[in-house]
Structures are given as structure tokens and as C-alpha cells.
Design a protein around this motif. Structure first.
Motif, PDB file in Angstrom:
ATOM      1  N   THR A  82       0.335  -1.445   0.227  1.00 54.74           N
ATOM      2  CA  THR A  82      -0.176  -0.041   0.126  1.00 54.74           C
ATOM      3  C   THR A  82       1.391   1.744  -0.033  1.00 54.74           C
ATOM      4  N   LEU A  83       1.697   1.241   0.781  1.00 55.92           N
ATOM      5  CA  LEU A  83       3.074   2.234   0.735  1.00 55.92           C
ATOM      6  C   LEU A  83       4.244   2.512  -0.019  1.00 55.92           C
ATOM      7  N   GLU A  84       4.248   1.453  -1.521  1.00 52.13           N
ATOM      8  CA  GLU A  84       5.082   1.466  -2.481  1.00 52.13           C
ATOM      9  C   GLU A  84       6.377   1.441  -1.486  1.00 52.13           C
ATOM     10  N   CYS A  85       6.035   0.437  -0.561  1.00 54.42           N
ATOM     11  CA  CYS A  85       7.457   0.252  -0.001  1.00 54.42           C
ATOM     12  C   CYS A  85       7.959  -0.682   0.153  1.00 54.42           C
ATOM     13  N   LYS A  86       9.473  -1.097  -0.970  1.00 55.69           N
ATOM     14  CA  LYS A  86       9.230  -2.565  -0.854  1.00 55.69           C
ATOM     15  C   LYS A  86      10.076  -3.338   0.123  1.00 55.69           C
TER      16      LYS A  86
END
Length: 287
Positions: free
Chosen positions: A154-158
Motif C-alpha cells: 500500500t505504501l509502495e515501500c518494498k
């Protein structure tokens, strides 16, 4: 004629008899009586004086004895006061020594507390807290990991699974407390900072802030969820006080970084590191 005269004397009172008296000398026994009375009076006075003197001597003796007792009592009191004074001086010295030692101990305790705080902050530098997440029945660590993985998307943090070194839900203070925080120990402090940065950016960009649906919940989807650093007990307390300071004293900025709490009045003001509660109290009193 004679008979008539005799008759007249007979009928009337007897003729007066003229007797001459000799002047008597004072009797010697009267003088002796006065002398005796005087001597008796003197004797009586002497006895009274002697009795009075004897009583006075007894009274004086009694008073003298009483004075001796009082003097001895006063002497004992003086000795006791002198002893108590010396004891008091000794106690004062001991109290001063103990107070001095207590101050030194307090300083040393503060040093130790700061060292412990630094160690705890160091141990948590790569941790994040996810607060207010609904608790599932028979919740497992695998389910907690899935929540974090869903949030990272959701946060686009891998985030890889290998980046999660440990994860657990903090035990609530009350048995009925359900939404206690989840602690995520990541592989590095940089990754932790990236997650928090992405979470802040997401909340600024989207009207719908981070909530339970972003962690994969199918029920209770609108429960708000908050990301933060995993602060120590002291750090959490200071952060709470700093937020209150920011509200009451119009500080524009209040944040945490690497376990430390900071406030700033505005863009042109210096950054203040909050280290103690006393510091917050002083800032509250500033004009």
C-alpha cells in the motif's frame, strides 16, 4: 443631862470613831513577784525566739537541701543538654554526609539511566510500531507478517520477508485491551526510516489515512492505524509531553527521530532536543 445625851446617841447613829492609819512601806514580795514575772516573760520570749530560730534553721536546712537537689538536677540537665548537643552535631555531620552521598548517587543513577536509555534506543533503532491494529483470534506471527507485507504494498515501500527480523504484538496493560501495538523489527534503521517516511507521505497524499484495510483486513476495515518509532518508556513519556507543549505553547513542529524527541517553534527557530521532563516544564513557563 447626861442621860439625855446618851439617849440621843442611842437613838441616833453611833458616834464616829476616829482611827489614824500609818503609811505602809511597799512589800518586798510584790517586787519579787514583778521580778519573777519579768524573768518569766524573758524566759518565755527566749523560748519563743529559740523555737522560732530552731524552726528557721530547719526551714533553711530544708531549703538548702532542696537547692542542692535543684543544683544537682540542673547540673544533670546541663550535662544532658551538652551530650545531646554533641550528638546533634554528630547527626548533622552524618546527615550532611548522607545528603552529599545521596546527591552523588543521584548523579550516578542519572548517568546509568541515560546509559540504559541509550542502549534501549540503540536496540530499537530499526523497530517500528503499528498502533491500533485490531487483534484477530488466535493471532500468529505469520499473520502479523502478512499484515506488514500488505501495508508495504500500500505504501509502495518494498519489503522482503527477510527484512523482518522479528514481529510481535505488545501485551496490553489490561486483559480486555485488544488493539495493543505491533512491534516490527526490521533489518536496518534505514529501512525503518523509509517505511515511516512512506507512511507520512501516504497520509498527506490520501484523504483516507492508513487504516486496517491497508493491512489486509476484510472486517473492521476503517479502523485507523498509526505508524511510529518504537520508543522507550521514557521516550514515549517525553513525546507525550512534547506534543502537549506544542499545543499549549504553539510549537509548529514536534517529531521523533532515532528514538529522540524534538520540537521547533517555527522554521526560523532552533531545533530543541527534549531530554527530560524538567526541560519541558521550563519550556512551558517561558514567555
Amino acid at each position: 443631862m447626861d442621860s439625855s445625851m446618851d439617849k440621843s446617841f442611842t437613838d441616833a447613829e453611833s458616834p464616829p470613831t476616829y482611827v489614824s492609819q500609818r503609811a505602809k512601806k511597799p512589800r518586798e514580795d510584790t517586787q519579787d513577784s514583778l521580778t519573777i514575772q519579768l524573768n518569766d516573760f524573758k524566759k518565755e520570749i527566749k523560748e519563743m525566739m529559740s523555737l522560732f530560730s530552731s524552726k528557721q534553721e530547719k526551714e533553711l536546712q530544708h531549703v538548702s537541701n532542696t537547692l542542692k537537689i535543684i543544683q544537682q538536677s540542673n547540673l544533670n540537665i546541663e550535662n544532658s543538654i551538652a551530650y545531646l548537643t554533641s550528638q546533634n552535631e554528630e547527626f548533622k555531620k552524618k546527615i550532611n554526609l548522607l545528603e552529599s552521598q545521596a546527591r552523588e548517587d543521584k548523579k550516578y543513577i542519572t548517568i546509568l539511566e541515560n546509559k540504559i536509555e541509550d542502549l534501549q534506543v540503540g536496540c530499537r533503532k530499526s523497530n517500528i510500531q503499528i498502533k491500533n491494529v485490531p487483534k484477530m483470534k488466535n493471532e500468529t506471527k505469520e499473520e502479523l507478517i502478512e499484515m506488514v507485507m500488505c501495508l508495504s504494498q500500500t505504501l509502495e515501500c518494498k519489503i522482503d520477508r527477510s527484512d523482518i527480523k522479528d514481529i510481535y504484538r505488545v501485551r496490553g496493560r489490561k486483559p480486555q485491551e485488544q488493539n495493543s501495538p505491533i512491534v516490527v523489527e526490521t533489518s536496518s534503521a534505514l529501512l525503518k526510516s523509509e517505511i515511516l517516511k512512506k507512511g507520512k507521505a501516504f497520509n498527506i497524499k490520501h484523504k483516507s489515512k492508513i487504516c486496517s484495510k491497508h493491512l489486509g483486513f476484510k472486517k473492521q476495515t476503517d479502523v485507523p492505524v498509526f505508524l511510529s518509532e518504537h520508543l522507550t518508556v521514557k521516550g514515549s513519556r517525553l513525546h507525550f509531553l512534547a506534543r502537549d507543549l506544542a499545543k499549549t505553547r504553539s510549537y509548529k513542529f514536534c517529531w521523533t527521530a532515532y528514538g529522540k524527541v524534538y520540537v521547533r517553534k517555527d522554521e526560523s527557530s532552533p531545533i530543541i532536543t527534549i531530554r527530560t521532563e524538567e526541560q519541558v516544564q521550563k519550556l512551558q513557563l517561558e514567555k
